[in-house]
Motif scaffolding. Structure first.
Motif, PDB file in Angstrom:
ATOM      1  N   VAL A 308       0.851  -1.148   0.036  1.00 12.02           N
ATOM      2  CA  VAL A 308      -0.098   0.116   0.073  1.00 12.02           C
ATOM      3  C   VAL A 308       0.742   1.268   0.069  1.00 12.02           C
ATOM      4  O   VAL A 308       0.605   2.294  -0.727  1.00 12.02           O
ATOM      5  CB  VAL A 308      -0.921  -0.139   1.159  1.00 12.02           C
ATOM      6  N   PHE A 309       1.814   1.290   0.820  1.00 14.49           N
ATOM      7  CA  PHE A 309       2.670   2.288   0.991  1.00 14.49           C
ATOM      8  C   PHE A 309       4.064   2.434   0.044  1.00 14.49           C
ATOM      9  O   PHE A 309       4.882   3.262   0.224  1.00 14.49           O
ATOM     10  CB  PHE A 309       3.065   2.596   2.348  1.00 14.49           C
ATOM     11  N   GLY A 310       4.151   1.296  -0.720  1.00 15.54           N
ATOM     12  CA  GLY A 310       5.427   1.291  -1.439  1.00 15.54           C
ATOM     13  C   GLY A 310       6.456   0.868  -0.830  1.00 15.54           C
ATOM     14  O   GLY A 310       7.557   0.980  -1.307  1.00 15.54           O
ATOM     15  N   LEU A 311       6.413   0.576   0.555  1.00 17.15           N
ATOM     16  CA  LEU A 311       7.656   0.026   1.285  1.00 17.15           C
ATOM     17  C   LEU A 311       8.251  -1.006   1.083  1.00 17.15           C
ATOM     18  O   LEU A 311       9.227  -1.633   1.182  1.00 17.15           O
ATOM     19  CB  LEU A 311       7.332   0.185   2.690  1.00 17.15           C
ATOM     20  N   HIS A 312       7.543  -2.156   0.005  1.00 14.51           N
ATOM     21  CA  HIS A 312       8.015  -3.441  -0.272  1.00 14.51           C
ATOM     22  C   HIS A 312       9.237  -3.176  -0.926  1.00 14.51           C
ATOM     23  O   HIS A 312       9.944  -4.284  -1.117  1.00 14.51           O
ATOM     24  CB  HIS A 312       6.844  -4.268  -1.011  1.00 14.51           C
ATOM     25  N   TRP A 313       9.384  -2.218  -1.761  1.00 15.99           N
ATOM     26  CA  TRP A 313      10.670  -2.256  -2.562  1.00 15.99           C
ATOM     27  C   TRP A 313      11.917  -1.983  -1.709  1.00 15.99           C
ATOM     28  O   TRP A 313      12.824  -2.212  -2.094  1.00 15.99           O
ATOM     29  CB  TRP A 313      10.526  -0.577  -3.441  1.00 15.99           C
ATOM     30  N   GLY A 314      11.516  -1.444  -0.414  1.00 16.16           N
ATOM     31  CA  GLY A 314      12.805  -1.523   0.558  1.00 16.16           C
ATOM     32  C   GLY A 314      13.743  -3.005   0.788  1.00 16.16           C
ATOM     33  O   GLY A 314      14.718  -3.134   1.386  1.00 16.16           O
ATOM     34  N   PHE A 315      12.606  -4.047   0.570  1.00 15.10           N
ATOM     35  CA  PHE A 315      13.109  -5.320   0.654  1.00 15.10           C
ATOM     36  C   PHE A 315      13.874  -6.013  -0.302  1.00 15.10           C
ATOM     37  O   PHE A 315      14.561  -6.909  -0.289  1.00 15.10           O
ATOM     38  CB  PHE A 315      12.056  -6.419   0.977  1.00 15.10           C
ATOM     39  N   VAL A 316      13.853  -5.236  -1.621  1.00 14.55           N
ATOM     40  CA  VAL A 316      14.367  -5.741  -2.666  1.00 14.55           C
ATOM     41  C   VAL A 316      16.065  -5.971  -2.793  1.00 14.55           C
ATOM     42  O   VAL A 316      16.460  -7.065  -2.813  1.00 14.55           O
ATOM     43  CB  VAL A 316      14.332  -4.980  -3.940  1.00 14.55           C
ATOM     44  N   PRO A 317      16.489  -4.786  -2.118  1.00 12.14           N
ATOM     45  CA  PRO A 317      18.136  -4.905  -1.965  1.00 12.14           C
ATOM     46  C   PRO A 317      18.654  -5.825  -0.853  1.00 12.14           C
ATOM     47  O   PRO A 317      19.509  -6.602  -1.021  1.00 12.14           O
ATOM     48  CB  PRO A 317      18.564  -3.399  -1.744  1.00 12.14           C
ATOM     49  N   ILE A 318      17.684  -5.980   0.083  1.00 16.47           N
ATOM     50  CA  ILE A 318      17.954  -6.903   1.071  1.00 16.47           C
ATOM     51  C   ILE A 318      17.752  -8.446   0.622  1.00 16.47           C
ATOM     52  O   ILE A 318      18.783  -9.268   0.707  1.00 16.47           O
ATOM     53  CB  ILE A 318      17.219  -6.875   2.299  1.00 16.47           C
ATOM     54  N   ILE A 319      16.895  -8.758  -0.197  1.00 13.42           N
ATOM     55  CA  ILE A 319      16.681 -10.065  -0.879  1.00 13.42           C
ATOM     56  C   ILE A 319      17.825 -10.368  -1.764  1.00 13.42           C
ATOM     57  O   ILE A 319      18.481 -11.319  -2.023  1.00 13.42           O
ATOM     58  CB  ILE A 319      15.307 -10.004  -1.776  1.00 13.42           C
ATOM     59  N   LEU A 320      18.277  -9.364  -2.768  1.00 16.40           N
ATOM     60  CA  LEU A 320      19.515  -9.659  -3.448  1.00 16.40           C
ATOM     61  C   LEU A 320      20.568  -9.721  -3.018  1.00 16.40           C
ATOM     62  O   LEU A 320      21.498 -10.386  -3.129  1.00 16.40           O
ATOM     63  CB  LEU A 320      19.409  -8.433  -4.641  1.00 16.40           C
ATOM     64  N   ASN A 321      20.745  -8.980  -1.820  1.00 13.91           N
ATOM     65  CA  ASN A 321      22.047  -9.313  -0.819  1.00 13.91           C
ATOM     66  C   ASN A 321      22.098 -10.498  -0.355  1.00 13.91           C
ATOM     67  O   ASN A 321      23.159 -11.088  -0.316  1.00 13.91           O
ATOM     68  CB  ASN A 321      22.092  -8.172   0.272  1.00 13.91           C
ATOM     69  N   ASN A 322      20.749 -11.025   0.019  1.00 15.42           N
ATOM     70  CA  ASN A 322      20.901 -12.625   0.520  1.00 15.42           C
ATOM     71  C   ASN A 322      21.352 -13.445  -0.597  1.00 15.42           C
ATOM     72  O   ASN A 322      22.046 -14.399  -0.483  1.00 15.42           O
ATOM     73  CB  ASN A 322      19.605 -12.987   0.903  1.00 15.42           C
ATOM     74  N   TYR A 323      20.895 -13.497  -1.960  1.00 12.84           N
ATOM     75  CA  TYR A 323      21.140 -14.151  -2.651  1.00 12.84           C
ATOM     76  C   TYR A 323      22.668 -14.027  -3.217  1.00 12.84           C
ATOM     77  O   TYR A 323      23.506 -15.019  -3.274  1.00 12.84           O
ATOM     78  CB  TYR A 323      20.563 -13.793  -4.385  1.00 12.84           C
ATOM     79  N   SER A 324      23.409 -12.686  -3.184  1.00 15.48           N
ATOM     80  CA  SER A 324      24.739 -12.535  -3.161  1.00 15.48           C
ATOM     81  C   SER A 324      25.662 -13.211  -2.000  1.00 15.48           C
ATOM     82  O   SER A 324      26.753 -13.925  -2.421  1.00 15.48           O
ATOM     83  CB  SER A 324      24.966 -11.182  -3.438  1.00 15.48           C
ATOM     84  N   VAL A 325      25.197 -13.039  -0.787  1.00  8.94           N
ATOM     85  CA  VAL A 325      25.969 -13.598   0.343  1.00  8.94           C
ATOM     86  C   VAL A 325      25.570 -15.187   0.543  1.00  8.94           C
ATOM     87  O   VAL A 325      26.613 -15.793   0.803  1.00  8.94           O
ATOM     88  CB  VAL A 325      25.776 -12.599   1.543  1.00  8.94           C
TER      89      VAL A 325
END
Length: 457
Positions: A308-325
């Motif tokens: 609703v507030f567009g805050l879900h985008w804040g998790f994208v770099p965290i998720i991608l960081n998990n893939y990387s690490v």
């Protein structure tokens, strides 16, 4: 929706006209305007306009939610106005003047920054992730041999965007920070250059730069290093433009960028962001390890609110960081049930309502969420109009999140979440994820249909 040109014209008119628009982008469902003065926009008229689902003011953006037709409307706006030219000129400086020079909160600025960097290539990202998910399924079922050249070709097609992720991030972040995008991409390419990855792989070689020790990290698939590198590049370029004569800037600035920014990225930015990346991954992992049930419930229940507030985008770099690490992500599976819960609630409303307008909106929204994995039409067009359904759905989504988190479900590729991708999700996360999303869909549907929805003709 047939007349996209009229809708496009009406939207531009009621956001204050073309002269009030600094720039325009779009995501899967929303037109994202940056306006010079948001007070000039006629929000009430836009909300009631045929073809507009919702109007949001968040992240420093004036967002008009269209649904699955958003790209057609966006194209018509670019065809009929000069807004597309303004998009090309957009830079970090322009961000400071939007919304009537109102000060945006830190969260608004971060949401705008993250969505602006990741949105442009998200379609290609999702497509590659889906292909990668099906490759996992096909090899698991012995339908495809990993040693075959067919697998090698398809895997390259699915993994290329992930391996060269810094290049995509470089271009998009350069647009946001006001750096020279092709120089940013060249620096990202250097990070992923074969000789650099070979140096990282050879642990016996002591890497130095003019006798300065260099601690190499793995840059392919990484996120944070290139983002901070491009930010530093943008600051350096703006400083150089003030002191270097314009006639030689096009020659001098790229040379200085390559000679200074890239070594600084390797010596300082890379190692520091590597520590930060591992710290973020470890911290979130510790929360999930401490109480998977609490973490899973929170992610599942709050996910619709984040959207609703567009805050879900804040998790994208965290998720991608998990893939990387880590090589996988364990956060997002707790949210998978939310997509199906939203679809189920909309389907229940569609089957029960006698109101023609609500039947049309809820029917298309349920298909959009169930088949396309796009949930905004359902959230804005159906669920936010009925608080009881929204709250009940969030609670059930939270319970679905508990199932995914407690059973240790993971995602190894950025696969879209919808009915068609269940086989790929199963291949990555196992039967527990199917139980999780089935629970959410069935219980939300029954709860909405029999108890929560009261039809108003």
């Amino acid at each position: 929706m047939a007349d996209y040109s009229k809708l496009a014209k009406d939207i531009v008119e009621h956001v204050g006209g073309e002269e009030n628009v600094n720039s325009l982008t779009h995501c899967i469902t929303r037109l994202r305007f940056k306006l010079k003065d948001e007070s000039k926009a006629d929000t009430e008229t836009l909300k009631n306009m045929q073809g507009v689902i919702k109007v949001m003011q968040a992240g420093g953006q004036y967002q008009v939610v269209i649904g699955s037709d958003v790209e057609d409307v966006y194209d018509q706006i670019l065809l009929s106005t000069s807004i597309g030219e303004k998009n090309q000129d957009e830079s970090a400086e322009a961000d400071n003047s939007v919304s009537g020079n109102k000060k945006n909160s830190f969260m608004d600025k971060m949401t705008d920054l993250i969505s602006g960097i990741f949105l442009p290539f998200m379609g290609a990202f999702a497509g590659a992730g889906l292909l990668k998910g099906f490759l996992v399924l096909f090899t698991t079922l012995a339908l495809l041999d990993k040693t075959s050249t067919t697998y090698t070709i398809l895997y390259a097609a699915s993994d290329g965007i992930f391996y060269f992720l810094p290049v995509f991030l470089a271009y998009c972040s350069a647009q946001k920070f006001g750096a020279k995008p092709f120089i940013s991409m060249a620096i990202a390419c250097a990070m992923c250059y074969p000789s650099m990855t070979a140096l990282f792989a050879d642990k016996e070689v002591a890497v130095t730069f003019f006798s300065i020790p260099v601690k190499l990290i793995s840059y392919p698939s990484s996120v944070l290093p290139i983002l901070l590198t491009v930010y530093a590049q943008s600051k350096l370029e703006k400083g150089l433009m003030k002191v270097i004569p314009k006639i030689i800037q096009s020659i001098v600035i790229p040379v200085v960028d390559f000679a200074i920014v890239f070594p600084v990225a390797l010596i300082v930015i890379g190692p520091v962001t590597d520590i930060v990346s591992k710290g973020i991954a470890g911290g979130i992992q510790a929360v999930f390890a401490f109480s998977p049930a609490i973490a899973g419930f929170a992610m599942g229940a709050l996910w619709p609110l984040f959207i609703v507030f567009g805050l879900h985008w804040g998790f994208v770099p965290i998720i991608l960081n998990n893939y990387s690490v880590l090589g996988y992500d364990y956060i997002s599976p707790a949210t998978f049930g939310a997509n199906f819960g939203i679809a189920a609630a909309c389907l229940a409303v569609f089957l029960k309502t006698k109101n023609k307008d609500m039947k049309l909106v809820s029917g298309s929204a349920s298909i959009s969420a169930l088949i396309g994995g796009v949930t905004e039409p359902g959230i804005y067009g159906v669920l936010m109009k009925n608080r009881k359904i929204f709250i009940g759905m969030c609670i059930i989504n939270g319970l679905s999140g508990i199932i995914a988190a407690v059973t240790g479900c993971i995602r190894t590729a950025q696969v879209p979440v919808n009915l068609l991708t269940i086989p790929a999700l199963f291949a990555m996360a196992g039967p527990a994820i199917v139980v999780s999303i089935t629970f959410s869909f069935v219980v939300v549907f029954l709860l909405t249909y029999f108890f929560l929805y009261k039809d108003a003709v």
